[in-house]
Design a protein around this motif. Structure first.
Motif, PDB file in Angstrom:
ATOM      1  N   ASN A  40       9.597  27.358  -3.835  1.00 23.80           N
ATOM      2  CA  ASN A  40       8.660  25.966  -3.882  1.00 23.80           C
ATOM      3  C   ASN A  40       9.039  24.717  -4.211  1.00 23.80           C
ATOM      4  O   ASN A  40       8.276  23.880  -4.372  1.00 23.80           O
ATOM      5  N   LYS A  41      10.338  24.735  -4.796  1.00 24.89           N
ATOM      6  CA  LYS A  41      11.182  23.544  -5.105  1.00 24.89           C
ATOM      7  C   LYS A  41      10.184  23.059  -6.321  1.00 24.89           C
ATOM      8  O   LYS A  41       9.856  21.681  -6.210  1.00 24.89           O
ATOM      9  N   SER A  42       9.694  23.586  -7.163  1.00 21.92           N
ATOM     10  CA  SER A  42       9.052  23.059  -8.353  1.00 21.92           C
ATOM     11  C   SER A  42       9.800  22.217  -9.069  1.00 21.92           C
ATOM     12  O   SER A  42      10.973  22.224  -9.416  1.00 21.92           O
ATOM     13  N   LEU A  43       8.798  21.521  -9.655  1.00 22.95           N
ATOM     14  CA  LEU A  43       9.333  20.164 -10.896  1.00 22.95           C
ATOM     15  C   LEU A  43      10.255  21.127 -12.019  1.00 22.95           C
ATOM     16  O   LEU A  43      11.305  20.480 -12.424  1.00 22.95           O
ATOM     17  N   GLU A  44       9.773  22.082 -12.033  1.00 21.91           N
ATOM     18  CA  GLU A  44      10.268  23.072 -13.346  1.00 21.91           C
ATOM     19  C   GLU A  44      11.592  23.246 -13.047  1.00 21.91           C
ATOM     20  O   GLU A  44      12.671  23.629 -13.909  1.00 21.91           O
ATOM     21  N   THR A  45      12.039  23.515 -11.833  1.00 22.77           N
ATOM     22  CA  THR A  45      13.460  23.982 -11.496  1.00 22.77           C
ATOM     23  C   THR A  45      14.038  22.516 -10.590  1.00 22.77           C
ATOM     24  O   THR A  45      15.104  22.910 -10.017  1.00 22.77           O
ATOM     25  N   LEU A  59       3.967  24.803   4.318  1.00 25.04           N
ATOM     26  CA  LEU A  59       4.443  23.950   5.163  1.00 25.04           C
ATOM     27  C   LEU A  59       5.670  24.548   6.125  1.00 25.04           C
ATOM     28  O   LEU A  59       5.948  24.559   7.327  1.00 25.04           O
ATOM     29  N   SER A  60       6.579  25.123   5.247  1.00 22.30           N
ATOM     30  CA  SER A  60       7.948  25.875   6.127  1.00 22.30           C
ATOM     31  C   SER A  60       7.455  27.052   7.012  1.00 22.30           C
ATOM     32  O   SER A  60       7.954  27.074   7.976  1.00 22.30           O
ATOM     33  N   SER A  61       6.565  27.779   6.554  1.00 23.66           N
ATOM     34  CA  SER A  61       6.147  29.067   7.278  1.00 23.66           C
ATOM     35  C   SER A  61       5.283  28.490   8.446  1.00 23.66           C
ATOM     36  O   SER A  61       5.576  29.271   9.523  1.00 23.66           O
ATOM     37  N   GLU A 107       0.612  14.811   5.385  1.00 24.28           N
ATOM     38  CA  GLU A 107       0.745  14.001   6.353  1.00 24.28           C
ATOM     39  C   GLU A 107       1.473  15.080   7.424  1.00 24.28           C
ATOM     40  O   GLU A 107       1.427  14.840   8.663  1.00 24.28           O
ATOM     41  N   GLU A 108       2.611  15.693   7.031  1.00 23.51           N
ATOM     42  CA  GLU A 108       3.511  16.459   7.909  1.00 23.51           C
ATOM     43  C   GLU A 108       2.425  17.673   8.312  1.00 23.51           C
ATOM     44  O   GLU A 108       2.706  17.788   9.599  1.00 23.51           O
ATOM     45  N   ILE A 109       1.694  18.507   7.720  1.00 21.64           N
ATOM     46  CA  ILE A 109       0.746  19.421   8.094  1.00 21.64           C
ATOM     47  C   ILE A 109       0.013  18.646   9.247  1.00 21.64           C
ATOM     48  O   ILE A 109      -0.427  19.315  10.449  1.00 21.64           O
TER      49      ILE A 109
END
Length: 391
Positions: A137-142, A233-235, A265-267
């Protein structure tokens, strides 16, 4: 030995979302088990009026200043509760506390040793394999999926040092054992509903729609979830590009609805481009789902149990679920109307099987599915599992 419990969570159990709903159910179960003798650490925007089983002490903690939060990311201090927990431990007699429930690996790794030092039994509730979840999920924590060091360090500490580790799925439990080694007290708690005041745990007023015109293959399907996450979004994009055309080719009158909170907006653009109906942030998502003939979960990323699927199974909705999201729902294999698929190669085969079963024996299969859901996912079933584990 004390008779109180502590519960610390990063989630806000009073707001929408899979993790928040799961935390609310766990909190309700702990409060019911300990007869509300519970101290809760939670975010300052939590609204306790949603709870049936309310903790008798709630400590609300404000967000950190943005500079403190950034510094915390660099130092592995990933929660807002550091100072509050330290202060509370110094100023309170904890001898009457038997258990502390740490809601998630980040919370667990941050505080498990502090409570073990006070001879309080520790239980970490692992919502998923957080290393995988946060990277996906490309989180802020990573740092947007680039660094897993702190997540791994905290999750491993929680797992190794907790007296008990609870998991939502058997798959996650095995992942932890393969990644971090064996632990003597690992249990699959599973997920379950939180109690509501005015209706049964599974609302009997909801029933899936019937096929309107089988001769013309008129079929309405629905996908749901949080519409602002990377995994959704990806799936969803992959599903529209690779599977949706296959369905339309075989069933020209097929229609698809996407529903959930906070669409990006992309969805929105994807729905417009592919002629998908978008229902944003519905008040009652089960009411929306029940207007359709079948439910599809295309989510390929992230660990844990996909709570979005529970809404469909709870009302007896036939489901077609991507294999990664099927984890935790294996018990419904025998109903015949909850099927899984891996990719576009086997999707249409499973889809055709499901359509034929819907046409043939919808009512009996749906009733069986609802009954099995009650046995596995009702609040009473979940609370009983928790109490049996703690004995």
């Amino acid at each position: 030995m004390g008779n109180r419990a502590l519960f610390i969570t990063r989630h806000n159990p009073s707001t929408n979302g899979g993790g928040n709903f799961a935390s609310r159910a766990f909190l309700e179960a702990v409060s019911a088990t300990f007869k509300s003798k519970v101290t809760l650490f939670v975010s300052s925007d939590f609204d306790e009026s949603v709870l049936i089983n309310k903790p008798d002490e709630i400590i609300k903690v404000k967000k950190r200043h943005s500079l403190d939060a950034i510094a915390g990311l660099l130092r592995g201090k990933l929660t807002r509760f550091e100072k509050s927990v330290e202060s509370w431990l110094k100023s309170n007699d904890v001898s009457n506390f038997e258990w502390v429930f740490l809601d998630g690996g980040i919370i667990g790794g941050s505080y498990v040793k502090k409570f073990k030092d006070k001879d309080i039994k520790t239980c970490t509730i692992h919502h998923n394999f957080e290393v995988e979840y946060h990277i996906d999920n490309k989180s802020l924590e990573t740092f947007k999926g680039r660094v897993k060091y702190w997540i791994k360090k905290l999750e491993q500490s929680a797992y190794k040092n907790s007296n008990v580790n609870l998991f939502l799925t058997e798959d996650d439990l095995r992942k932890f054992e393969n990644y971090y080694g064996k632990h003597a007290m690992n249990f699959e708690l599973g997920c379950f509903e939180f109690p509501v005041p005015t209706q049964s745990l599974v609302n009997s007023d909801y029933y899936p729609n019937k096929l309107l015109d089988t001769k013309q293959n008129y079929i309405k399907a629905v996908i749901s979830g949080s519409l602002n996450t990377v995994q959704t979004l990806s799936s969803f994009k992959w599903f529209l590009e690779h599977i949706y055309p296959l369905i339309l080719n075989a069933y020209p009158n097929f229609s698809l609805t996407l529903t959930g909170r906070s669409p990006t907006e992309e969805i929105i653009a994807l729905c417009d481009n592919f002629n998908v109906t978008l229902i944003s942030s519905p008040i009652d998502i089960r009411a929306v789902i029940s207007e359709h003939h079948l439910y599809i979960c295309p989510i390929k990323l992230g660990g844990g149990l996909k709570l979005r699927v529970m809404d469909a199974i709870a009302i007896g909705m036939p489901c077609l679920i991507q294999s990664n999201s099927f984890r935790g729902y294996e018990v419904f294999d025998t109903t015949g109307i909850v099927l899984k698929y891996n990719d576009e190669k086997d999707f249409m085969s499973a889809f055709n099987i499901l359509i034929n079963r819907i046409i043939k024996d919808r009512s009996d299969s749906s009733a069986d599915l609802r009954q099995q859901y009650e046995l596995k996912f009702s609040f009473l079933a979940g609370r009983k599992r928790l109490e049996n584990i703690l004995r």
